[in-house]
Design an enzyme around this catalytic site. Sequence first.
Site, PDB file in Angstrom:
ATOM      1  CG  ASP A  24      -8.483  11.910  -3.312  1.00  0.00           C
ATOM      2  OD1 ASP A  24      -8.480  12.471  -4.414  1.00  0.00           O
ATOM      3  OD2 ASP A  24      -7.460  11.456  -2.772  1.00  0.00           O
ATOM      4  CB  SER A  61      -8.540   7.276   2.304  1.00  0.00           C
ATOM      5  OG  SER A  61      -8.959   8.387   3.065  1.00  0.00           O
ATOM      6  CB  CYS A 112      -8.377  18.605  -1.090  1.00  0.00           C
ATOM      7  SG  CYS A 112      -9.793  19.317  -0.184  1.00  0.00           S
ATOM      8  CG  ASP A 113      -6.884  13.845  -0.293  1.00  0.00           C
ATOM      9  OD1 ASP A 113      -7.594  14.736   0.202  1.00  0.00           O
ATOM     10  OD2 ASP A 113      -6.946  12.677   0.068  1.00  0.00           O
ATOM     11  CE  LYS A 114      -3.832  11.800  -3.912  1.00  0.00           C
ATOM     12  NZ  LYS A 114      -5.051  12.079  -3.164  1.00  0.00           N
ATOM     13  CB  CYS A 159     -12.594  15.172   5.148  1.00  0.00           C
ATOM     14  SG  CYS A 159     -13.552  15.102   3.617  1.00  0.00           S
TER      15      CYS A 159
END
Length: 552
Positions: free
Chosen positions: A78, A468, A119-121, A191
């Site tokens: 992202d 985010s 991570c995000d998705k 992150c």
Amino acid sequence: MKSDSVKSGIERAPHRSLFKSMGYTDEELKRPLVGIANSANDIIPGHVELGRIVSAVKAGIRMAGGTPVAFGTIGICDGIAMNHVGMKYSLASRELIADSVEVMAISHAFDAMVMVCNCDKIVPGMLMAAARLNLPTVVVSGGPMLAGNYKGKKVDLVSVFEGVGAVRSGKMDVQALTEIEDSACPTCGSCAGMFTANSMNCLTEAIGMGLPGNGTIPAVMAARTRLAKEAGMKIMTLLKKGITPRKIMTEKAFSNAMVIDMTLGCSTNTVLHLMAIAKEAGVRIELDGFNDVSEKTPHLCNLSPAGRHHLEDLDQAGGVAAVMKELSRIGLIHTSCLTVTGKSVRENIAGCEIMDKSVIRSLKRPYHKQGGLAVLFGNMAKGGCVVKQSAVARKMLRHEGPARVFDSEEAATAAIMAGDIKKGDVVIIRYEGPKGGPGMREMLMPTSAIAGMGLDAEVALITDGRFSGGTRGAAVGHVSPEAMEGGALAVVEDGDKIMIDIPKRRITLKVSEEDIEKRLLKWHPPKAKISEGYMARYARMVSSGGQGAVVE
């Protein structure tokens, strides 16, 4: 075993021949086949070392009597996709990941699954697949990166994004930004703050689908490798006991996840993801249910971007298990829930305590009496919208100001960078929803620019897109119905007064209902921004943000 359909009996001699061409032995083919969904790649910091995690998982599976079979899935970074057309594809990739895992698992008749992701998705996509397949499954995260250090101060990716705004406003020079850029991401991993990736890793643990420590052990630590080996061994126990995701991801387990979401101050994206995962698990979550949980859950951890702590600090303070133990003292955690350890939450957290009360506060002195997220409703968002209230300056919890309307993220970002946004403004970014974007882009660049310019306590931002986990300030996203569906957001005009009242959970366009209806009668949806390929299909099938942006 399910895998017998591809490896047992005379009729499966051709199948076994194909396995043997890859070096599998008869002994390996007698054992259960455990699929390992591996999202490793060379473009996401949280994924570059997943090969090490997969190797450890394989070792654990073999030690426990199984045969590991790894395959790859896609993943989008992202941060790299941010603020350009690539971000339109990010949320939509969640559905592709879930679909690809389903296709691989069923086509090859795996007996059980280990999902290795970060991570995000990617994490929610894997959890959606786990719920859909309902095979015994353990999810293993690659873990968070360590925070960076710049002149004695901890920094992370958001420090760089906000630094861009600081340079644009003359608060920082380019040399300082370059030094922060070089320092902010010192290791691999997701992150370092409580952004979406780490939010979902922690919620995976809270919901019972990850082993204790899954959410917080840093990527570079040996403990992360040991955790992966344990996951490989544990999946064989789950297979023998017949413990499947739908036995773990129950209504009470989702309640636990929502409580941890609120107490950690997680990303607003968790609302989308928990609703999507619950749908796959056959559990119904209503959007206003997040308010019910938030109102009774204290906010105990204040991690970046809202606070100064990072995931490494949370890990050393006792991690998610210690937080659950503290909340269980007042009955907020359903401790009877089953987990991938094969034990209950109560058993998992029995010996856990807070090791650092400056990182995990006690129930007696929370940061806030309510949880990190709030869902707002009103004539501007009849289907709801979401804000990370724990990251909003106190003076902005109630705000009224004039609308500054933009039909894309790029147009809004250009105006912010040019200094055209003034104190008190309410920036509107529309046609960035699931259908209108298409893809519901994250807006870290404009929100970081506002924060970097020192306006995060003066300016609000409202969008049918999303934010985010690194966003802070009065940033209200997921407005439903979105502009492309003819929601009131589509007819907001420059200068219209907008009232945001987070404590009362209200968001109001101060225009009469009669005038809104008149405007809507004259309104026509704009031309689709992407008219071919995957995103065009996605736009036709995706639901609203208020329903989790799931593909129907």
